[in-house]
Design a protein around this motif. Structure first.
Motif, PDB file in Angstrom:
ATOM      1  N   SER A  56      42.434  67.395 -62.212  1.00 57.16           N
ATOM      2  CA  SER A  56      42.981  66.059 -62.416  1.00 57.16           C
ATOM      3  C   SER A  56      43.458  65.531 -61.077  1.00 57.16           C
ATOM      4  N   PHE A  57      43.297  64.265 -60.868  1.00 60.32           N
ATOM      5  CA  PHE A  57      43.685  63.676 -59.594  1.00 60.32           C
ATOM      6  C   PHE A  57      45.132  63.212 -59.639  1.00 60.32           C
ATOM      7  N   ASP A  58      46.002  64.184 -59.807  1.00 61.06           N
ATOM      8  CA  ASP A  58      47.435  63.929 -59.788  1.00 61.06           C
ATOM      9  C   ASP A  58      47.874  64.019 -58.337  1.00 61.06           C
ATOM     10  N   PRO A  59      48.363  62.924 -57.754  1.00 60.29           N
ATOM     11  CA  PRO A  59      48.713  62.942 -56.331  1.00 60.29           C
ATOM     12  C   PRO A  59      49.819  63.930 -55.982  1.00 60.29           C
ATOM     13  N   ARG A  60      50.508  64.464 -56.977  1.00 62.68           N
ATOM     14  CA  ARG A  60      51.577  65.425 -56.714  1.00 62.68           C
ATOM     15  C   ARG A  60      51.048  66.854 -56.630  1.00 62.68           C
ATOM     16  N   LYS A  61      49.761  67.050 -56.862  1.00 63.08           N
ATOM     17  CA  LYS A  61      49.195  68.396 -56.864  1.00 63.08           C
ATOM     18  C   LYS A  61      48.211  68.578 -55.712  1.00 63.08           C
ATOM     19  N   ALA A  62      48.060  69.817 -55.294  1.00 67.47           N
ATOM     20  CA  ALA A  62      47.178  70.133 -54.166  1.00 67.47           C
ATOM     21  C   ALA A  62      45.703  69.991 -54.528  1.00 67.47           C
ATOM     22  N   GLU A  63      45.378  69.983 -55.823  1.00 69.95           N
ATOM     23  CA  GLU A  63      43.965  69.880 -56.218  1.00 69.95           C
ATOM     24  C   GLU A  63      43.299  68.665 -55.589  1.00 69.95           C
ATOM     25  N   VAL A  64      43.990  67.556 -55.582  1.00 73.08           N
ATOM     26  CA  VAL A  64      43.399  66.328 -55.050  1.00 73.08           C
ATOM     27  C   VAL A  64      43.215  66.420 -53.544  1.00 73.08           C
ATOM     28  N   GLU A  65      44.091  67.123 -52.858  1.00 73.92           N
ATOM     29  CA  GLU A  65      43.936  67.303 -51.413  1.00 73.92           C
ATOM     30  C   GLU A  65      42.698  68.140 -51.104  1.00 73.92           C
ATOM     31  N   ASN A  66      42.473  69.182 -51.889  1.00 76.27           N
ATOM     32  CA  ASN A  66      41.280  70.010 -51.702  1.00 76.27           C
ATOM     33  C   ASN A  66      40.019  69.203 -51.978  1.00 76.27           C
ATOM     34  N   PHE A  67      40.050  68.408 -53.041  1.00 79.22           N
ATOM     35  CA  PHE A  67      38.911  67.554 -53.381  1.00 79.22           C
ATOM     36  C   PHE A  67      38.630  66.594 -52.233  1.00 79.22           C
ATOM     37  N   ASP A  68      39.675  65.926 -51.746  1.00 82.62           N
ATOM     38  CA  ASP A  68      39.497  64.951 -50.672  1.00 82.62           C
ATOM     39  C   ASP A  68      38.961  65.584 -49.395  1.00 82.62           C
ATOM     40  N   ALA A  69      39.390  66.790 -49.094  1.00 79.81           N
ATOM     41  CA  ALA A  69      38.885  67.478 -47.900  1.00 79.81           C
ATOM     42  C   ALA A  69      37.389  67.754 -48.032  1.00 79.81           C
ATOM     43  N   GLU A  70      36.967  68.209 -49.192  1.00 78.83           N
ATOM     44  CA  GLU A  70      35.540  68.471 -49.421  1.00 78.83           C
ATOM     45  C   GLU A  70      34.748  67.167 -49.406  1.00 78.83           C
ATOM     46  N   LEU A  71      35.289  66.123 -50.022  1.00 80.03           N
ATOM     47  CA  LEU A  71      34.613  64.827 -50.042  1.00 80.03           C
ATOM     48  C   LEU A  71      34.483  64.271 -48.624  1.00 80.03           C
ATOM     49  N   ARG A  72      35.512  64.423 -47.821  1.00 73.91           N
ATOM     50  CA  ARG A  72      35.473  63.954 -46.435  1.00 73.91           C
ATOM     51  C   ARG A  72      34.355  64.660 -45.674  1.00 73.91           C
ATOM     52  N   SER A  73      34.199  65.954 -45.903  1.00 70.66           N
ATOM     53  CA  SER A  73      33.143  66.720 -45.250  1.00 70.66           C
ATOM     54  C   SER A  73      31.760  66.196 -45.654  1.00 70.66           C
ATOM     55  N   LEU A  74      31.565  65.951 -46.951  1.00 67.27           N
ATOM     56  CA  LEU A  74      30.287  65.414 -47.430  1.00 67.27           C
ATOM     57  C   LEU A  74      30.024  64.020 -46.860  1.00 67.27           C
ATOM     58  N   PHE A  75      31.072  63.195 -46.818  1.00 63.71           N
ATOM     59  CA  PHE A  75      30.944  61.840 -46.286  1.00 63.71           C
ATOM     60  C   PHE A  75      30.511  61.877 -44.821  1.00 63.71           C
ATOM     61  N   GLU A  76      31.151  62.723 -44.038  1.00 66.19           N
ATOM     62  CA  GLU A  76      30.808  62.832 -42.618  1.00 66.19           C
ATOM     63  C   GLU A  76      29.377  63.314 -42.424  1.00 66.19           C
ATOM     64  N   GLU A  77      28.945  64.211 -43.278  1.00 65.53           N
ATOM     65  CA  GLU A  77      27.571  64.713 -43.208  1.00 65.53           C
ATOM     66  C   GLU A  77      26.571  63.596 -43.501  1.00 65.53           C
ATOM     67  N   GLU A  78      26.819  62.830 -44.559  1.00 69.82           N
ATOM     68  CA  GLU A  78      25.932  61.708 -44.900  1.00 69.82           C
ATOM     69  C   GLU A  78      25.946  60.647 -43.805  1.00 69.82           C
ATOM     70  N   ARG A  79      27.125  60.361 -43.273  1.00 65.84           N
ATOM     71  CA  ARG A  79      27.251  59.344 -42.223  1.00 65.84           C
ATOM     72  C   ARG A  79      26.494  59.753 -40.979  1.00 65.84           C
ATOM     73  N   SER A  80      26.579  61.023 -40.618  1.00 63.45           N
ATOM     74  CA  SER A  80      25.897  61.476 -39.401  1.00 63.45           C
ATOM     75  C   SER A  80      24.387  61.360 -39.518  1.00 63.45           C
ATOM     76  N   THR A  81      23.882  61.463 -40.739  1.00 59.89           N
ATOM     77  CA  THR A  81      22.443  61.310 -40.978  1.00 59.89           C
ATOM     78  C   THR A  81      22.022  59.844 -40.926  1.00 59.89           C
ATOM     79  N   ALA A  82      22.910  58.960 -41.329  1.00 57.47           N
ATOM     80  CA  ALA A  82      22.540  57.547 -41.482  1.00 57.47           C
ATOM     81  C   ALA A  82      22.845  56.673 -40.276  1.00 57.47           C
ATOM     82  N   VAL A  83      23.846  57.034 -39.511  1.00 55.40           N
ATOM     83  CA  VAL A  83      24.334  56.152 -38.452  1.00 55.40           C
ATOM     84  C   VAL A  83      23.987  56.710 -37.079  1.00 55.40           C
ATOM     85  N   HIS A  84      23.556  55.808 -36.183  1.00 55.38           N
ATOM     86  CA  HIS A  84      23.355  56.190 -34.788  1.00 55.38           C
ATOM     87  C   HIS A  84      24.713  56.442 -34.156  1.00 55.38           C
ATOM     88  N   VAL A  85      24.820  57.546 -33.447  1.00 53.88           N
ATOM     89  CA  VAL A  85      26.103  57.868 -32.791  1.00 53.88           C
ATOM     90  C   VAL A  85      26.006  57.561 -31.318  1.00 53.88           C
TER      91      VAL A  85
END
Length: 85
Positions: A56-85
């Motif tokens: 559950s995405f309860d901002p008071r719990k660490a679960e959401v922080e772990n989810f966001d960290a993994e999502l950030r990693s996936l986002f950066e991976e997709e961005r690096s494929t799509a965008v010229h650096v």
């Protein structure tokens, strides 16, 4: 100069960003389910698995922080494929 590597890369990145944002806005796994299924169908298997996680995405719990960290990693991976650096 063009920001994106191709029109296909832009379209893929836009789909990823939309699905991740919509899925992240849902509080429960059940609410995220449609976005999880669509992510897998669109070729974003890891995003689909992440959205299907049983937390559950309860901002008071660490679960959401772990989810966001993994999502950030996936986002950066997709961005690096799509965008010229």
């Amino acid at each position: 100069d063009r920001l994106f590597t191709s029109r296909f890369a832009f379209d893929r990145f836009a789909k990823f960003a939309a699905l991740s944002r919509l899925g992240r806005s849902c509080y429960t796994r059940e609410d995220r389910q449609p976005f999880s299924v669509l992510a897998c169908r669109e070729g974003f298997e890891r995003l689909g698995e992440l959205l299907d996680s049983d937390c559950s995405f309860d901002p008071r719990k660490a679960e959401v922080e772990n989810f966001d960290a993994e999502l950030r990693s996936l986002f950066e991976e997709e961005r690096s494929t799509a965008v010229h650096v």
